[in-house]
Design an enzyme around this catalytic site. Structure first.
Site, short mmCIF file in Angstrom:
data_model
loop_
_atom_site.label_atom_id
_atom_site.label_comp_id
_atom_site.label_asym_id
_atom_site.label_seq_id
_atom_site.Cartn_x
_atom_site.Cartn_y
_atom_site.Cartn_z
N ARG A 153 1.97 42.60 47.29
CA ARG A 153 2.62 43.94 47.31
C ARG A 153 3.93 43.88 48.08
NH1 ARG A 153 -1.99 47.27 49.85
NH2 ARG A 153 -0.48 48.97 49.91
N ARG B 288 -9.13 50.55 51.17
CA ARG B 288 -8.60 50.45 49.81
C ARG B 288 -8.79 49.03 49.26
NH1 ARG B 288 -2.74 53.34 49.66
NH2 ARG B 288 -2.25 51.43 48.55
N ARG C 191 9.83 53.12 41.92
CA ARG C 191 9.44 51.84 42.50
C ARG C 191 10.38 50.72 42.05
NH1 ARG C 191 4.56 52.80 45.23
NH2 ARG C 191 3.53 50.85 45.63
N ARG D 195 -6.07 49.86 57.81
CA ARG D 195 -6.13 51.25 57.31
C ARG D 195 -7.54 51.61 56.81
NH1 ARG D 195 -1.90 53.01 52.95
NH2 ARG D 195 -2.54 51.05 52.02
N LYS E 46 4.72 56.11 54.69
CA LYS E 46 5.20 57.15 53.77
C LYS E 46 4.15 58.25 53.61
CE LYS E 46 5.66 54.20 50.36
NZ LYS E 46 5.16 52.96 51.00
#
Ligand code: AP5
Length: 215
Positions: A171, A160, A88, A127, A13
């Site tokens: 998550r 992160r 969300r 990431r 996203k």
């Protein structure tokens, strides 16, 4: 264009949103980015949000909805916006609809970026993001030229806090339970479009633009 980006954690996203900003000149409103900045700045909001984010849980609606309302009222949203990471859950989606109805600016399209669960874990653990310019890399699929250093600005890359395997699992579970039902929510409104988020990032972006521009 008033766009909601839907998709599991790691679906891309944020990656696609950055390209949409450049092409369409409308702002990205990422609740994740806003919350992470509050955490880094050590504000009371950041302190409250951190305990939820570190566990991979959703920050309470009362906190997040206020942030989004404030951001949507800014002038740069007059010509449209990209909501990334919000809504969300159904309650956030309903509140958003109410706020936008009062401004006479409803969501025009919800775009779901679809990626298989197996790919998501690798994307998230791999990431890396630049501390200075926020450019994103992936140690598996799109590494920086020099380990830990941003190709674009020379800044330091970081991982992160919530991109740890255990947190990612949580998550993904929360996404299935709370966020995935929004696909149906927007389908029923007749504004849902979907794209497969697998393969070359520029090719996915081309498909995204075709979908968004199709009447
Ligand atoms: P948030 O920041 O919104 O995170 P997320 O939804 O988990 O999404 P991500 O940012 O992890 O993934 P993405 O889809 O943007 O993928 P990306 O482009 O980075 O939320 C974080 C936390 O904040 C939440 O857990 C919650 O606690 C809180 N929060 C936020 N909003 C909230 C809300 N509304 N209500 C309550 N709480 C909220 O890409 C991922 C990786 O994949 C990158 O390395 C990238 O380079 C790579 N990649 C991208 N595309 C491809 C491709 N095509 N092929 C290979 N690799 C790719």
């Amino acid at each position: 264009m008033r766009l909601v980006l839907l998709g599991a954690p790691g679906a891309g996203k944020g990656t696609q949103a950055k390209k949409l900003i450049e092409k369409y000149g409308i702002p990205q409103i990422s609740t994740g980015d806003i919350l992470r900045k509050a955490v880094t700045d050590g504000t009371p909001l950041g302190k409250e949000a951190k305990s939820y984010m570190d566990k991979g849980e959703l920050v309470p609606d009362s906190v997040v909805i206020g942030l989004v309302k404030e951001r949507l009222a800014k002038d740069d949203c007059n010509d449209g916006f990209i909501l990334d990471g919000f809504p969300r859950n159904t309650s956030q989606a309903q509140t958003l609809d109410g706020v936008l109805a009062m401004m006479n600016t409803p969501i025009t399209v919800a775009l779901s970026v679809d990626v298989d669960k197996d790919d998501l874990m690798k994307r998230l653990t791999g990431r890396r993001t630049c501390k200075s310019c926020q450019q994103m890399y992936n140690i598996y699929s799109s590494p920086s030229g020099q380990d830990g250093i941003c190709d674009k600005c020379g800044g330091t890359l970081f991982q992160r806090d919530d991109d740890k395997e255990e947190t990612i699992k949580n998550r993904l579970d929360i996404y299935e339970k709370s966020t995935a039902p929004l696909i149906d929510y927007y389908k029923k409104k007749g504004i849902l479009k979907s794209v497969m988020g697998v393969g070359n990032i520029d090719e996915i972006f081309k498909k995204v633009c075709e979908l968004l521009e199709k009447k």
